[in-house]
Design a protein around this motif. Structure first.
Motif, PDB file in Angstrom:
ATOM      1  N   ASN A 101       0.791  -1.228   0.000  1.00 37.94           N
ATOM      2  CA  ASN A 101       0.000   0.000   0.000  1.00 37.94           C
ATOM      3  C   ASN A 101       0.825   1.279   0.000  1.00 37.94           C
ATOM      4  N   LEU A 102       2.135   1.176  -0.206  1.00 39.37           N
ATOM      5  CA  LEU A 102       3.009   2.342  -0.301  1.00 39.37           C
ATOM      6  C   LEU A 102       3.737   2.329  -1.643  1.00 39.37           C
ATOM      7  N   ALA A 103       3.902   3.517  -2.232  1.00 39.94           N
ATOM      8  CA  ALA A 103       4.582   3.586  -3.528  1.00 39.94           C
ATOM      9  C   ALA A 103       5.181   4.969  -3.721  1.00 39.94           C
ATOM     10  N   LEU A 104       6.224   5.019  -4.537  1.00 43.02           N
ATOM     11  CA  LEU A 104       6.754   6.286  -5.025  1.00 43.02           C
ATOM     12  C   LEU A 104       5.922   6.719  -6.223  1.00 43.02           C
ATOM     13  N   PHE A 105       5.742   8.032  -6.380  1.00 44.76           N
ATOM     14  CA  PHE A 105       4.809   8.553  -7.374  1.00 44.76           C
ATOM     15  C   PHE A 105       5.471   9.663  -8.176  1.00 44.76           C
ATOM     16  N   ALA A 106       5.195   9.684  -9.487  1.00 50.24           N
ATOM     17  CA  ALA A 106       5.660  10.766 -10.354  1.00 50.24           C
ATOM     18  C   ALA A 106       4.572  11.078 -11.372  1.00 50.24           C
ATOM     19  N   ASP A 107       4.386  12.366 -11.666  1.00 49.44           N
ATOM     20  CA  ASP A 107       3.335  12.799 -12.590  1.00 49.44           C
ATOM     21  C   ASP A 107       3.861  13.961 -13.419  1.00 49.44           C
ATOM     22  N   TYR A 108       3.686  13.849 -14.729  1.00 49.92           N
ATOM     23  CA  TYR A 108       4.103  14.931 -15.630  1.00 49.92           C
ATOM     24  C   TYR A 108       2.881  15.414 -16.402  1.00 49.92           C
ATOM     25  N   THR A 109       2.566  16.699 -16.276  1.00 50.31           N
ATOM     26  CA  THR A 109       1.429  17.292 -16.973  1.00 50.31           C
ATOM     27  C   THR A 109       1.868  17.728 -18.368  1.00 50.31           C
ATOM     28  N   LEU A 110       1.359  17.034 -19.373  1.00 47.09           N
ATOM     29  CA  LEU A 110       1.723  17.345 -20.754  1.00 47.09           C
ATOM     30  C   LEU A 110       1.043  18.615 -21.252  1.00 47.09           C
ATOM     31  N   ALA A 111      -0.155  18.884 -20.759  1.00 50.14           N
ATOM     32  CA  ALA A 111      -0.888  20.077 -21.196  1.00 50.14           C
ATOM     33  C   ALA A 111      -0.231  21.329 -20.628  1.00 50.14           C
ATOM     34  N   ARG A 112      -0.081  22.352 -21.447  1.00 43.76           N
ATOM     35  CA  ARG A 112       0.505  23.604 -20.990  1.00 43.76           C
ATOM     36  C   ARG A 112      -0.452  24.359 -20.077  1.00 43.76           C
ATOM     37  N   GLN A 113       0.135  25.144 -19.193  1.00 43.19           N
ATOM     38  CA  GLN A 113      -0.658  25.922 -18.248  1.00 43.19           C
ATOM     39  C   GLN A 113      -1.480  27.008 -18.944  1.00 43.19           C
ATOM     40  N   PHE A 114      -0.894  27.651 -19.954  1.00 45.05           N
ATOM     41  CA  PHE A 114      -1.562  28.736 -20.668  1.00 45.05           C
ATOM     42  C   PHE A 114      -1.640  28.419 -22.157  1.00 45.05           C
ATOM     43  N   LYS A 115      -2.714  28.889 -22.810  1.00 42.69           N
ATOM     44  CA  LYS A 115      -2.994  28.521 -24.195  1.00 42.69           C
ATOM     45  C   LYS A 115      -2.314  29.411 -25.225  1.00 42.69           C
ATOM     46  N   SER A 116      -2.169  30.700 -24.943  1.00 43.36           N
ATOM     47  CA  SER A 116      -1.678  31.634 -25.943  1.00 43.36           C
ATOM     48  C   SER A 116      -0.227  31.335 -26.342  1.00 43.36           C
ATOM     49  N   ASP A 117       0.075  31.518 -27.622  1.00 41.68           N
ATOM     50  CA  ASP A 117       1.446  31.346 -28.097  1.00 41.68           C
ATOM     51  C   ASP A 117       2.375  32.421 -27.539  1.00 41.68           C
ATOM     52  N   LYS A 118       1.805  33.549 -27.097  1.00 36.57           N
ATOM     53  CA  LYS A 118       2.611  34.621 -26.518  1.00 36.57           C
ATOM     54  C   LYS A 118       2.935  34.378 -25.040  1.00 36.57           C
ATOM     55  N   SER A 119       2.194  33.478 -24.416  1.00 36.69           N
ATOM     56  CA  SER A 119       2.450  33.162 -23.014  1.00 36.69           C
ATOM     57  C   SER A 119       3.661  32.250 -22.881  1.00 36.69           C
ATOM     58  N   ASP A 120       4.261  32.251 -21.689  1.00 40.53           N
ATOM     59  CA  ASP A 120       5.361  31.338 -21.427  1.00 40.53           C
ATOM     60  C   ASP A 120       4.855  29.900 -21.451  1.00 40.53           C
ATOM     61  N   LYS A 121       5.665  29.018 -22.010  1.00 38.42           N
ATOM     62  CA  LYS A 121       5.299  27.602 -22.147  1.00 38.42           C
ATOM     63  C   LYS A 121       5.623  26.891 -20.834  1.00 38.42           C
ATOM     64  N   ILE A 122       4.592  26.637 -20.049  1.00 40.57           N
ATOM     65  CA  ILE A 122       4.769  26.112 -18.701  1.00 40.57           C
ATOM     66  C   ILE A 122       4.034  24.782 -18.562  1.00 40.57           C
ATOM     67  N   ASN A 123       4.760  23.782 -18.086  1.00 43.21           N
ATOM     68  CA  ASN A 123       4.193  22.489 -17.701  1.00 43.21           C
ATOM     69  C   ASN A 123       4.523  22.265 -16.231  1.00 43.21           C
ATOM     70  N   SER A 124       4.037  21.181 -15.669  1.00 43.23           N
ATOM     71  CA  SER A 124       4.312  20.913 -14.257  1.00 43.23           C
ATOM     72  C   SER A 124       4.750  19.469 -14.055  1.00 43.23           C
ATOM     73  N   LEU A 125       5.574  19.282 -13.038  1.00 42.25           N
ATOM     74  CA  LEU A 125       6.088  17.976 -12.646  1.00 42.25           C
ATOM     75  C   LEU A 125       5.817  17.790 -11.161  1.00 42.25           C
ATOM     76  N   ALA A 126       5.288  16.639 -10.793  1.00 39.80           N
ATOM     77  CA  ALA A 126       5.012  16.321  -9.396  1.00 39.80           C
ATOM     78  C   ALA A 126       5.592  14.954  -9.063  1.00 39.80           C
ATOM     79  N   PHE A 127       6.170  14.841  -7.870  1.00 40.41           N
ATOM     80  CA  PHE A 127       6.657  13.545  -7.417  1.00 40.41           C
ATOM     81  C   PHE A 127       6.513  13.481  -5.897  1.00 40.41           C
ATOM     82  N   GLY A 128       6.338  12.271  -5.393  1.00 43.83           N
ATOM     83  CA  GLY A 128       6.130  12.133  -3.971  1.00 43.83           C
ATOM     84  C   GLY A 128       5.813  10.705  -3.566  1.00 43.83           C
ATOM     85  N   LEU A 129       4.871  10.577  -2.615  1.00 42.39           N
ATOM     86  CA  LEU A 129       4.548   9.286  -2.020  1.00 42.39           C
ATOM     87  C   LEU A 129       3.057   9.019  -2.175  1.00 42.39           C
ATOM     88  N   SER A 130       2.724   7.768  -2.561  1.00 41.52           N
ATOM     89  CA  SER A 130       1.333   7.333  -2.688  1.00 41.52           C
ATOM     90  C   SER A 130       0.996   6.376  -1.552  1.00 41.52           C
TER      91      SER A 130
END
Length: 245
Positions: A212-241
């Motif tokens: 019932n314990l695990a290491l966890f990692a998640d990568y968000t492929l979708a960008r935070q903002f839609k506009s081409d003029k905005s900064d291209k930002i994604n997110s990475l999360a890691f931790g414990l499940s």
């Protein structure tokens, strides 16, 4: 942060009730279902019925923003959590391979060094790492999301199993916010009016652990903002499940 600490303490405390002591046996699985781990409802499980695992999973995560492919340094307060309710659908005998699908709530919080500002035309959002706007003590940036996760789950046989979950998710970004604590005020100012927030969220994740314990990692492929003029930002999360049952 106090709520997160309380949640972690509570989840670890109830593990004493989650599974009975002793070896894996028919007696334990049929007649001592426990509160969580062997919970089969009002009646004991039938003889030979496959056990199902990882149906309520809580991920405690440390979050990072990725700006144009590079990792941004965040403060230590960049914590979040995911709450996943899942159906475990066995594919093989002994439930060594299964398929998981369900509903998840995700809370991502980061503490970037800079600030996010919308432009004068309210059409895009930029990140300023070295802003001259210095009359604040600290800031946070985060998201509330709902998602549908799907997973292929691989386990070794028996009760104390080694597991690997390979999954993906798609969902909706409920809210994006930025909070500022000003130098001359005790309460925080919260900004939600970013003009080009990408409400569609999708990404991939991985869990590797034992029982019932695990290491966890998640990568968000979708960008935070839609506009081409905005900064291209994604997110990475890691931790414990932690799988409650």
């Amino acid at each position: 942060m106090k709520f997160l600490k309380l949640l972690v303490c509570l989840l670890f405390a109830i593990q004493g009730f989650a599974q009975p002591e002793g070896k894996d046996s028919n007696f334990v699985s049929r007649h001592r279902p426990g509160i969580f781990w062997y919970n089969t409802g009002w009646r004991p499980a039938k003889v030979g019925k496959l056990r199902k695992y990882d149906r309520l999973i809580v991920d405690v995560t440390y979050n990072q923003l990725l700006l144009s492919g590079g990792l941004k340094q965040n403060a230590a307060r960049s914590f979040g959590c995911n709450i996943n309710t899942m159906w475990d659908i066995p594919i093989t005998n002994g439930n060594t391979v299964s398929f998981g699908i369900g509903l998840a709530y995700k809370f991502q919080k980061t503490g970037p060094k800079g600030l996010f500002f919308k432009d004068n035309t309210d059409s895009f959002t930029r990140y300023y790492a070295d802003s001259s706007y210095n009359d604040y003590r600290k800031n946070t940036f985060g998201n509330h999301m709902l998602a549908i996760p799907i997973e292929f789950r691989f386990r070794t046989p028996k009760w104390q199993h080694f597991k690997v979950h390979i999954g993906a998710s798609v969902g909706y970004r409920l809210q994006t916010f930025q909070k500022l604590w000003m130098n001359d005020k005790h309460h925080a100012f919260k900004q939600r009016d970013f003009p080009d927030v990408n409400n569609l969220v999708y990404g991939v994740h991985l869990r590797v652990g034992i029982r019932n314990l695990a290491l966890f990692a998640d990568y968000t492929l979708a960008r935070q903002f839609k506009s081409d003029k905005s900064d291209k930002i994604n997110s990475l999360a890691f931790g414990l499940s932690l799988s409650i049952f």
